[in-house]
Design an enzyme around this catalytic site. Structure first.
Site, mmCIF file in Angstrom:
data_model
loop_
_atom_site.group_PDB
_atom_site.id
_atom_site.type_symbol
_atom_site.label_atom_id
_atom_site.label_comp_id
_atom_site.label_asym_id
_atom_site.label_seq_id
_atom_site.Cartn_x
_atom_site.Cartn_y
_atom_site.Cartn_z
ATOM 1 N N THR A 72 0.845 -1.199 0.000
ATOM 2 C CA THR A 72 0.000 0.000 0.000
ATOM 3 C C THR A 72 0.881 1.251 0.000
ATOM 4 O OG1 THR A 72 -1.704 -1.213 1.191
ATOM 5 C CG2 THR A 72 -1.863 1.190 1.231
ATOM 6 N N ASN A 153 -5.983 -9.718 -7.009
ATOM 7 C CA ASN A 153 -6.062 -10.331 -5.679
ATOM 8 C C ASN A 153 -7.352 -11.100 -5.430
ATOM 9 O OD1 ASN A 153 -6.602 -7.388 -5.897
ATOM 10 N ND2 ASN A 153 -7.629 -7.702 -3.949
ATOM 11 N N GLN A 181 0.301 -9.594 -5.929
ATOM 12 C CA GLN A 181 -0.166 -10.983 -5.957
ATOM 13 C C GLN A 181 0.586 -11.823 -6.996
ATOM 14 O OE1 GLN A 181 -2.028 -12.313 -3.731
ATOM 15 N NE2 GLN A 181 -3.012 -10.540 -2.759
ATOM 16 N N THR A 239 14.000 5.139 9.919
ATOM 17 C CA THR A 239 15.001 4.102 10.202
ATOM 18 C C THR A 239 14.568 2.785 9.576
ATOM 19 O OG1 THR A 239 15.557 5.217 12.249
ATOM 20 C CG2 THR A 239 16.239 2.910 12.066
ATOM 21 N N CYS A 328 -19.309 -4.283 3.899
ATOM 22 C CA CYS A 328 -20.519 -3.707 4.468
ATOM 23 C C CYS A 328 -20.430 -2.194 4.332
ATOM 24 C CB CYS A 328 -20.628 -4.113 5.921
ATOM 25 S SG CYS A 328 -22.251 -3.791 6.553
HETATM 26 N N1 PLP Z 1 -2.118 -4.742 -4.055
HETATM 27 C C1 PLP Z 1 -2.687 -5.944 -4.136
HETATM 28 C C2 PLP Z 1 -2.981 -6.531 -5.480
HETATM 29 C C3 PLP Z 1 -2.996 -6.655 -2.982
HETATM 30 O O1 PLP Z 1 -3.553 -7.858 -3.067
HETATM 31 C C4 PLP Z 1 -2.721 -6.075 -1.714
HETATM 32 C C5 PLP Z 1 -3.100 -6.765 -0.481
HETATM 33 O O2 PLP Z 1 -3.966 -7.621 -0.475
HETATM 34 C C6 PLP Z 1 -2.120 -4.822 -1.687
HETATM 35 C C7 PLP Z 1 -1.827 -4.178 -2.867
HETATM 36 C C8 PLP Z 1 -1.754 -4.176 -0.382
HETATM 37 O O3 PLP Z 1 -0.763 -4.934 0.245
HETATM 38 P P1 PLP Z 1 -0.211 -4.624 1.694
HETATM 39 O O4 PLP Z 1 -1.020 -5.425 2.629
HETATM 40 O O5 PLP Z 1 1.192 -5.077 1.693
HETATM 41 O O6 PLP Z 1 -0.314 -3.168 1.925
#
Ligand code: PLP
Length: 387
Positions: A72, A153, A181, A239, A328
């Protein structure tokens, strides 16, 4: 009750080798890698060794990998950071098949003056490359970034990343691929692909949480989103997480070894047999994304007239862990945006359940899970039909 864990796209169990390596790093190389004294430099050495191993997993140079806390964060760095690095460009091209990390970053940028172009996709979830070609034919000067994922995902569908990258490259536009993924599941070599940025996360391939990466092709610049300290060659202050990096490196090494074992084909067959088993046992269900190339570990099965959450609770009572992309919202359960983007018929869309295998999922796990799915769906259908 034995747990059958079929939610490996959410996270994976850290491999024992990962846990060992991290425990050792926590005990031995806990010092700050920026410190000048010998123990600090030992931590720095451990960090750089770990980086080199992770680079082998994706085929990039050591100066091309920014370590982050998760995918993310990598996505935030490349999306927002690309616009800040190219202030005159105001267009982002992406798709509704993306993970919420990308979708919501796009919406965030959209509220701040960026025009977001959502590429269409077909019913299998494959992004329309001709639509991308058309956009870049006329507007390449305005596009700061094209962001399309590798493997989805929720449904495992694999996008035509090579072709997308070639289109972007010939238009001179940056291409980010969310490989979260994909990396660690399939061999990856960005040095041979027209990809400028690749994001990924260790906890999706038997590494720890709290560490991920962003490949930034040599010569390209993204503006940092976390500033102060100048770490990661000024791409990300803070860090460094040495034990996390060491854990990710151990996971990367295991992944490379696993690729050479040739087990992926066997796992794909196992997944396919599980799907056939469910289709045979349970009526009125469909495999979402069937017919598209899909990553070996993922299947999404939509059960007609049912709510996924009810099925998931029933499965959980019997020890099967799976998930759904539905959420939800305002008191009612909304079908997953990805499932909706694939135009799955409404009577199926709410009942879409994702099962995601690990490298260690056995045929016995899957045949037991299929039996439990059959029982749970039969019970739910007899008591709580929605449609
Ligand atoms: N992108 C994809 C395709 C994902 O499946 C995920 C998590 O499921 C993420 C980004 C985000 O990953 P993270 O949990 O490392 O932030």
């Amino acid at each position: 009750m034995r747990e059958i864990f079929l939610d490996n796209n959410a996270t994976t169990r850290p491999a024992p080798e990962v846990v060992d390596a991290m425990c050792r790093a926590l005990e031995d190389t806990w010092h700050n890698p920026s410190s000048i004294y010998r123990s600090g430099q030992a931590a720095k050495h451990a960090l750089e060794e770990a980086r080199a191993q992770v680079c082998k997993l994706i085929g990039c140079g050591e100066r091309e990998l920014v370590l982050t806390s998760c995918a993310t964060e990598s996505v935030a760095l490349v999306t927002r950071g690309s616009f800040e690095a190219q202030p005159r460009k105001k267009v982002l091209v992406t798709s509704r098949m993306e993970h919420s990390a990308v979708r919501q970053s796009a919406e965030f940028l959209g509220k701040r003056g960026v025009e977001v172009i959502w590429l269409p996709n077909d019913n299998r979830g494959i992004v329309d490359v001709n639509a991308l070609r058309d956009v870049l034919k006329t507007r390449s000067d305005e596009v700061a970034l094209v962001s399309i994922m590798w493997a989805n995902n929720e449904v495992g569908v694999i996008q035509p990343v090579q072709e997308i990258g070639e289109i972007c490259r010939s238009a001179g536009v940056r291409f980010h691929c969310d490989g979260t993924q994909w990396v660690g599941k399939e061999p990856t070599n960005v040095s041979e692909m027209p990809i400028d940025f690749l994001s990924f996360s260790a906890h999706k391939f038997y590494g720890p949480k709290g560490i991920g990466g962003l490949f930034v092709r040599r010569g390209l610049r993204v503006e940092p989103q976390v500033i102060g300290g100048g770490q990661e060659r000024d791409h990300r202050g803070g860090t460094e997480n040495v034990p996390g990096a060491v854990g990710m490196a151990a996971a990367a090494k295991l992944a490379i070894e696993w690729f050479s074992s040739g087990a992926r084909d066997e796992m794909r067959e196992r997944r396919d047999r599980f799907e056939q088993d469910i289709l045979r046992r349970v009526g009125d269900c469909m495999i979402v994304g069937q017919g598209a190339p899909r990553v070996w570990n993922t299947t999404n099965i939509a059960f007609k007239g049912l709510e996924a959450e009810v099925i998931l609770l029933g499965l959980s009572e019997r020890g099967v862990c799976a998930s759904a992309g539905s959420a939800c919202s305002s008191g009612s359960i909304e079908a997953s945006p990805v499932i909706l983007a694939m135009h799955v018929p409404a009577e199926y869309a709410h009942g879409a359940v994702r099962f995601s295998l690990s490298r260690d999922t056995t045929s016995e796990d899957l045949s037991q899970a299929a039996e439990i799915v059959e029982q749970v769906v039969a019970r739910v259908r007899s008591t709580a039909p929605v449609a």
